[in-house]
Design an enzyme around this catalytic site. Structure first.
Site, PDB file in Angstrom:
ATOM      1  CG  ASP A 183      -1.862   1.125   1.105  1.00  0.00           C
ATOM      2  OD1 ASP A 183      -2.700   1.072   0.011  1.00  0.00           O
ATOM      3  OD2 ASP A 183      -1.923   1.829   2.034  1.00  0.00           O
ATOM      4  NE  ARG A 184       3.747   3.522   4.621  1.00  0.00           N
ATOM      5  CZ  ARG A 184       2.569   4.490   4.904  1.00  0.00           C
ATOM      6  NH1 ARG A 184       1.810   5.004   4.100  1.00  0.00           N
ATOM      7  NH2 ARG A 184       2.128   4.504   6.207  1.00  0.00           N
ATOM      8  CG  LEU A 264      -9.600   8.875   1.101  1.00  0.00           C
ATOM      9  CD1 LEU A 264      -9.683  10.413   2.065  1.00  0.00           C
ATOM     10  CD2 LEU A 264     -10.694   8.953   0.078  1.00  0.00           C
ATOM     11  NE  ARG A 265      -0.849   5.966   2.009  1.00  0.00           N
ATOM     12  CZ  ARG A 265      -0.688   4.977   2.954  1.00  0.00           C
ATOM     13  NH1 ARG A 265      -0.923   3.817   2.821  1.00  0.00           N
ATOM     14  NH2 ARG A 265      -0.317   5.213   4.151  1.00  0.00           N
ATOM     15  N   GLY A 266      -5.546   5.913  -3.047  1.00  0.00           N
ATOM     16  CA  GLY A 266      -5.812   5.540  -4.591  1.00  0.00           C
ATOM     17  C   GLY A 266      -6.380   6.958  -5.188  1.00  0.00           C
TER      18      GLY A 266
END
Length: 326
Positions: A183-184, A264-266
């Site tokens: 995910d990073r 919300l990183r996407g």
């Protein structure tokens, strides 16, 4: 894969690339060749952390104190650093160590900077990232999340900036990556083996030509290489003026929401990558085509894993994209 790497050089805030693919598909070669394209940055001379003379966020503590005092610092231009993180590295080598003997005898905080210090404002490359030891993964996660590395040893605490573009490559057959590390990574590129016989022959011939005379081989691509360097430099300087329309932002977030992407990183990465691509193409407005190009790489590793799903997650993203943007 190449596009993801270029976009990260243009906007380091995208957050790095994870390159997964079969062995022998040129993953490491591509990443290491990126060094020649990297632009120059201004750093404080003689500073182990490549401190930025104007941005307090990426300055070492000593440099910041000097700036606050109003002292004039010597500044030099240098190429962006690319640091290799070997699989067998110890935690001390990665984070840096405190020289206890010097601390006891001279009473000074003697810090030996590690690889994270060297990688500040540069690139940290981990080959075979899925085979990396868990404790090193934790260290990387910590620095990648906060942009700072803190070393706590024997009652002495030292912090320094560690903002880097994290690039990892690996072979999915050799083991999965821990989800919190996956995910990073801002983007995820999937590389397959070329199946076209003609193209394979061309690759073999190019490789043979390089082995025979590396200097001549480099010369033959010099003009293209320089053109790309200029393109990257102008894209970096124009990035701040690139705009993305409100309805496109809403559609990107709609794609993310309908794909059940956690967090919300996407959304953030898709917006940044689309802007960087528009800037690379020399435009100051993002088009739906830009989004279509980058969104599979920004979201494919963020989808919930379904063990019964046979379709590639990148295709799922593209299907959803055309459904929303139609």
């Amino acid at each position: 894969m190449k596009l993801c790497l270029l976009l990260n050089v243009i906007d380091p805030k995208i957050g790095g690339v994870m390159i997964m693919g079969d062995r022998g598909t040129g993953k490491s070669t591509t990443v290491r060749s990126l060094v020649d394209l990297l632009p120059e940055i201004r750093v404080v001379a003689g500073d182990p952390y490549n401190s930025d003379p104007t941005d307090p966020e990426s300055m070492g503590v000593e440099v910041r104190e000097l700036v606050i005092k109003g002292e004039q610092l010597p500044v030099v231009s240098t190429k962006i650093n690319m640091v290799d993180l070997p699989l067998g590295a110890t935690e001390d080598r990665v984070c840096g160590t405190i020289d206890i003997e010097k601390a006891l005898t001279e009473g000074v905080k003697a810090f030996e900077p590690g690889l994270l210090a060297k990688a500040n404002r540069g690139i940290l490359y981990v080959d075979e990232v899925n085979l990396l030891d868990d404790h090193l993964v934790d260290v990387l996660l910590d620095s990648a999340a906060s942009g700072w590395n803190t070393v706590e040893r024997e009652g002495i605490s030292i912090s320094h900036p560690a903002r880097f573009i994290l690039i990892g490559s690996g072979n999915p057959e050799e083991g999965e990556l821990r989800p919190q590390l996956l995910d990073r990574f801002g983007m995820h590129a999937q590389v397959g083996t070329v199946r076209d016989a003609e193209l394979r022959v061309k690759i073999v011939e190019e490789r043979a030509r390089f082995d025979k005379n590396p200097k001549e081989f480099r010369e033959s691509y010099k003009a293209e290489q320089e053109k790309l360097q200029q393109q990257i430099a102008s894209a970096r300087s124009n990035l701040s003026s690139v705009q993305i329309d409100q309805d496109l932002k809403v559609k990107i977030s709609k794609v993310c929401a309908e794909l059940n992407v956690d967090g919300l990183r996407g959304d953030i990465v898709s917006n940044r990558a689309a802007k960087a691509l528009a800037s690379l193409k020399g435009r100051d407005n993002v088009t739906p085509e830009d989004i279509a190009t980058v969104i599979p790489n920004c979201l494919r590793h963020r989808l919930r894993k379904d063990p019964l799903e046979s379709i590639d997650s990148g295709l799922l993203v593209i299907e959803k994209f055309y459904e929303v943007f139609s």
